[in-house]
Design a protein around this motif. Sequence first.
Motif, PDB file in Angstrom:
ATOM      1  N   LEU A   1      31.743  -5.228  -6.312  1.00 37.06           N
ATOM      2  CA  LEU A   1      30.990  -4.922  -5.103  1.00 37.06           C
ATOM      3  C   LEU A   1      31.642  -5.604  -3.898  1.00 37.06           C
ATOM      4  CD1 LEU A   1      27.321  -5.402  -6.378  1.00 37.06           C
ATOM      5  CD2 LEU A   1      28.494  -3.244  -5.926  1.00 37.06           C
ATOM      6  N   SER A   2      31.588  -4.943  -2.766  1.00 35.59           N
ATOM      7  CA  SER A   2      32.194  -5.488  -1.561  1.00 35.59           C
ATOM      8  C   SER A   2      31.168  -5.677  -0.461  1.00 35.59           C
ATOM      9  CB  SER A   2      33.303  -4.547  -1.059  1.00 35.59           C
ATOM     10  OG  SER A   2      33.787  -4.980   0.201  1.00 35.59           O
ATOM     11  N   GLY A   3      31.250  -6.830   0.206  1.00 38.10           N
ATOM     12  CA  GLY A   3      30.392  -7.070   1.357  1.00 38.10           C
ATOM     13  C   GLY A   3      31.000  -6.503   2.621  1.00 38.10           C
ATOM     14  N   PHE A   4      32.322  -6.305   2.623  1.00 34.63           N
ATOM     15  CA  PHE A   4      33.009  -5.769   3.793  1.00 34.63           C
ATOM     16  C   PHE A   4      32.962  -4.242   3.805  1.00 34.63           C
ATOM     17  CE2 PHE A   4      35.223  -9.929   3.336  1.00 34.63           C
ATOM     18  CZ  PHE A   4      34.840 -10.453   4.556  1.00 34.63           C
ATOM     19  N   LYS A   5      33.042  -3.630   2.643  1.00 35.71           N
ATOM     20  CA  LYS A   5      32.956  -2.169   2.528  1.00 35.71           C
ATOM     21  C   LYS A   5      31.917  -1.842   1.458  1.00 35.71           C
ATOM     22  CE  LYS A   5      37.710  -1.244   3.996  1.00 35.71           C
ATOM     23  NZ  LYS A   5      39.001  -0.580   3.648  1.00 35.71           N
ATOM     24  N   PRO A   6      30.658  -2.066   1.776  1.00 39.75           N
ATOM     25  CA  PRO A   6      29.601  -1.896   0.777  1.00 39.75           C
ATOM     26  C   PRO A   6      29.364  -0.442   0.377  1.00 39.75           C
ATOM     27  CG  PRO A   6      28.650  -2.286   2.932  1.00 39.75           C
ATOM     28  CD  PRO A   6      30.128  -2.499   3.078  1.00 39.75           C
ATOM     29  N   SER A   7      29.111  -0.240  -0.899  1.00 40.68           N
ATOM     30  CA  SER A   7      28.801   1.082  -1.434  1.00 40.68           C
ATOM     31  C   SER A   7      27.333   1.104  -1.843  1.00 40.68           C
ATOM     32  CB  SER A   7      29.681   1.384  -2.654  1.00 40.68           C
ATOM     33  OG  SER A   7      29.172   2.478  -3.390  1.00 40.68           O
ATOM     34  N   VAL A   8      26.562   1.963  -1.194  1.00 43.01           N
ATOM     35  CA  VAL A   8      25.141   2.057  -1.514  1.00 43.01           C
ATOM     36  C   VAL A   8      24.951   2.409  -2.980  1.00 43.01           C
ATOM     37  CG1 VAL A   8      23.008   3.317  -1.060  1.00 43.01           C
ATOM     38  CG2 VAL A   8      24.513   2.712   0.841  1.00 43.01           C
ATOM     39  N   GLU A   9      25.733   3.365  -3.457  1.00 43.59           N
ATOM     40  CA  GLU A   9      25.599   3.823  -4.845  1.00 43.59           C
ATOM     41  C   GLU A   9      25.869   2.679  -5.834  1.00 43.59           C
ATOM     42  OE1 GLU A   9      27.390   5.271  -2.518  1.00 43.59           O
ATOM     43  OE2 GLU A   9      26.264   7.125  -2.158  1.00 43.59           O
ATOM     44  N   ALA A  10      26.937   1.921  -5.571  1.00 41.12           N
ATOM     45  CA  ALA A  10      27.288   0.833  -6.476  1.00 41.12           C
ATOM     46  C   ALA A  10      26.241  -0.273  -6.461  1.00 41.12           C
ATOM     47  CB  ALA A  10      28.649   0.261  -6.095  1.00 41.12           C
ATOM     48  N   ILE A  11      25.682  -0.530  -5.300  1.00 42.40           N
ATOM     49  CA  ILE A  11      24.645  -1.558  -5.196  1.00 42.40           C
ATOM     50  C   ILE A  11      23.379  -1.122  -5.927  1.00 42.40           C
ATOM     51  CG2 ILE A  11      23.148  -2.827  -3.605  1.00 42.40           C
ATOM     52  CD1 ILE A  11      25.430  -2.554  -1.514  1.00 42.40           C
ATOM     53  N   VAL A  12      22.954   0.093  -5.660  1.00 44.02           N
ATOM     54  CA  VAL A  12      21.728   0.616  -6.281  1.00 44.02           C
ATOM     55  C   VAL A  12      21.871   0.691  -7.796  1.00 44.02           C
ATOM     56  CG1 VAL A  12      20.233   2.636  -6.469  1.00 44.02           C
ATOM     57  CG2 VAL A  12      21.008   1.864  -4.222  1.00 44.02           C
TER      58      VAL A  12
ATOM     59  N   ASP B   1      16.143  -5.789  -6.856  1.00 49.98           N
ATOM     60  CA  ASP B   1      14.857  -5.893  -6.161  1.00 49.98           C
ATOM     61  C   ASP B   1      15.000  -6.789  -4.932  1.00 49.98           C
ATOM     62  OD1 ASP B   1      15.137  -8.266  -7.542  1.00 49.98           O
ATOM     63  OD2 ASP B   1      13.404  -7.950  -8.854  1.00 49.98           O
ATOM     64  N   LEU B   2      16.233  -7.250  -4.666  1.00 53.99           N
ATOM     65  CA  LEU B   2      16.556  -7.957  -3.433  1.00 53.99           C
ATOM     66  C   LEU B   2      18.074  -7.962  -3.276  1.00 53.99           C
ATOM     67  CD1 LEU B   2      15.710  -9.677  -0.976  1.00 53.99           C
ATOM     68  CD2 LEU B   2      16.002 -11.711  -2.402  1.00 53.99           C
ATOM     69  N   VAL B   3      18.537  -7.630  -2.063  1.00 55.09           N
ATOM     70  CA  VAL B   3      19.963  -7.674  -1.739  1.00 55.09           C
ATOM     71  C   VAL B   3      20.133  -8.615  -0.553  1.00 55.09           C
ATOM     72  CG1 VAL B   3      21.980  -6.378  -0.946  1.00 55.09           C
ATOM     73  CG2 VAL B   3      20.388  -5.337  -2.584  1.00 55.09           C
ATOM     74  N   VAL B   4      21.114  -9.502  -0.647  1.00 55.17           N
ATOM     75  CA  VAL B   4      21.397 -10.440   0.441  1.00 55.17           C
ATOM     76  C   VAL B   4      22.783 -10.142   0.991  1.00 55.17           C
ATOM     77  CG1 VAL B   4      21.515 -12.848   1.144  1.00 55.17           C
ATOM     78  CG2 VAL B   4      20.030 -12.190  -0.764  1.00 55.17           C
ATOM     79  N   VAL B   5      22.873  -9.965   2.310  1.00 52.72           N
ATOM     80  CA  VAL B   5      24.156  -9.668   2.944  1.00 52.72           C
ATOM     81  C   VAL B   5      24.405 -10.635   4.100  1.00 52.72           C
ATOM     82  CG1 VAL B   5      23.992  -7.226   2.336  1.00 52.72           C
ATOM     83  CG2 VAL B   5      23.192  -7.995   4.586  1.00 52.72           C
ATOM     84  N   ALA B   6      25.697 -10.807   4.442  1.00 54.89           N
ATOM     85  CA  ALA B   6      26.054 -11.612   5.607  1.00 54.89           C
ATOM     86  C   ALA B   6      26.430 -10.731   6.786  1.00 54.89           C
ATOM     87  CB  ALA B   6      27.221 -12.548   5.268  1.00 54.89           C
ATOM     88  N   TYR B   7      26.803  -9.477   6.484  1.00 52.83           N
ATOM     89  CA  TYR B   7      27.228  -8.545   7.530  1.00 52.83           C
ATOM     90  C   TYR B   7      26.563  -7.192   7.294  1.00 52.83           C
ATOM     91  CZ  TYR B   7      30.852 -12.114   7.311  1.00 52.83           C
ATOM     92  OH  TYR B   7      31.504 -13.319   7.254  1.00 52.83           O
ATOM     93  N   ASP B   8      26.243  -6.508   8.372  1.00 44.47           N
ATOM     94  CA  ASP B   8      25.636  -5.180   8.255  1.00 44.47           C
ATOM     95  C   ASP B   8      26.713  -4.109   8.387  1.00 44.47           C
ATOM     96  OD1 ASP B   8      23.689  -3.226   7.992  1.00 44.47           O
ATOM     97  OD2 ASP B   8      23.234  -3.196  10.141  1.00 44.47           O
ATOM     98  N   ASN B   9      27.760  -4.241   7.597  1.00 45.42           N
ATOM     99  CA  ASN B   9      28.848  -3.266   7.638  1.00 45.42           C
ATOM    100  C   ASN B   9      28.388  -1.911   7.128  1.00 45.42           C
ATOM    101  OD1 ASN B   9      30.500  -5.252   8.607  1.00 45.42           O
ATOM    102  ND2 ASN B   9      31.472  -5.695   6.649  1.00 45.42           N
ATOM    103  N   ASP B  10      28.850  -0.856   7.792  1.00 41.62           N
ATOM    104  CA  ASP B  10      28.484   0.518   7.430  1.00 41.62           C
ATOM    105  C   ASP B  10      26.974   0.720   7.408  1.00 41.62           C
ATOM    106  OD1 ASP B  10      31.183   1.095   7.161  1.00 41.62           O
ATOM    107  OD2 ASP B  10      31.205   0.607   5.033  1.00 41.62           O
TER     108      ASP B  10
END
Length: 313
Positions: free
Chosen positions: A101-112, A117-126
């Motif tokens: 998983l990437s925080g710089f190029k996040p994939s919604v599908e891969a995360i889901v 039941d909780l996702v933590v991010v440092a950047y709101d990329n894409d």
Amino acid sequence: MRPVRTAFAGALLATFALAGCGQSDGTTAKATAPATASEPAGFPVTVKAENGDVTIAKKPERIVSLSPTATETLFAIGAGPQVVAVDDQSNYPAEAPKSSLSGFKPSVEAIVAQKPDLVVVAYDNDKIVAELGKLNVPVLWENAAVKIDDAYDQIADLGAATGTKAKAEEVVTGIKTEIDKLAQAAPKDKKLTYYHELDNTPYAATSSTFIGQIYGLFGLTNIADKAPDAAGGYPKLSAEFIAQADPDVIFLADVKCCQQSKDTLAKRPGWKALSAIKNDQVVQLDDDIASRWGPRIVDLAKTIGSAVSKASN
């Protein structure tokens, strides 16, 4: 590793000035609802993050962290067993369930796919926060810290969000106590100057930044504060500017990424005669510790304190 470092540097320069965080102790109707047999005490809870008030209905059991700082914090406050996946840059602690998983190029599908039941991010990329919100996945956007207090506040946020509030408070108290002790013990009579190198471009960090504030606790004067574009916090310095400033101590935060050392610095035009190089006052930092704002800032403070003591003798 250089492409990742470049991506981080860009994100760093863009986001360190935008951090904002805070924690609510549950003053809303939802947050103060009585716990049931299936709801641990403290839930639902509302946490104020960069993306506003985030209400977490129950204690998270499948956390995905797309922030190396958040990953370190989650494990430090005892929420590690709740973490099911972390991003590809989260390399600490060793037991963190690292993924692609990437925080710089996040994939919604891969995360889901991790069923979080909780996702933590440092950047709101894409626009990942909004995209996950459409799927009703709670997201805490804990942006890069601007002040030391921001770092403490984010630890508290994650403690409230994960049901580990007491441990989070303990961690914050421990960090504050240790850093205060280190700062007070550091000699400050020599009025030492320093240069903190983010990468070998070279970018630096001024006293107004999170990292600069930590150095400030040790009585150090930052040469980057007088750079032409210092107002942004992360000026790109010329080799000539640094050579003229001739800092007493040089801290390198580009050791892993760019293999920088006293020897490589000495090969830069006009740098061989720098006081820090001649007096062996070039400090190689751990890139990761120097670029994150979590619990390991104590380790950074220890390194700075040791360097100040050495340079003062």
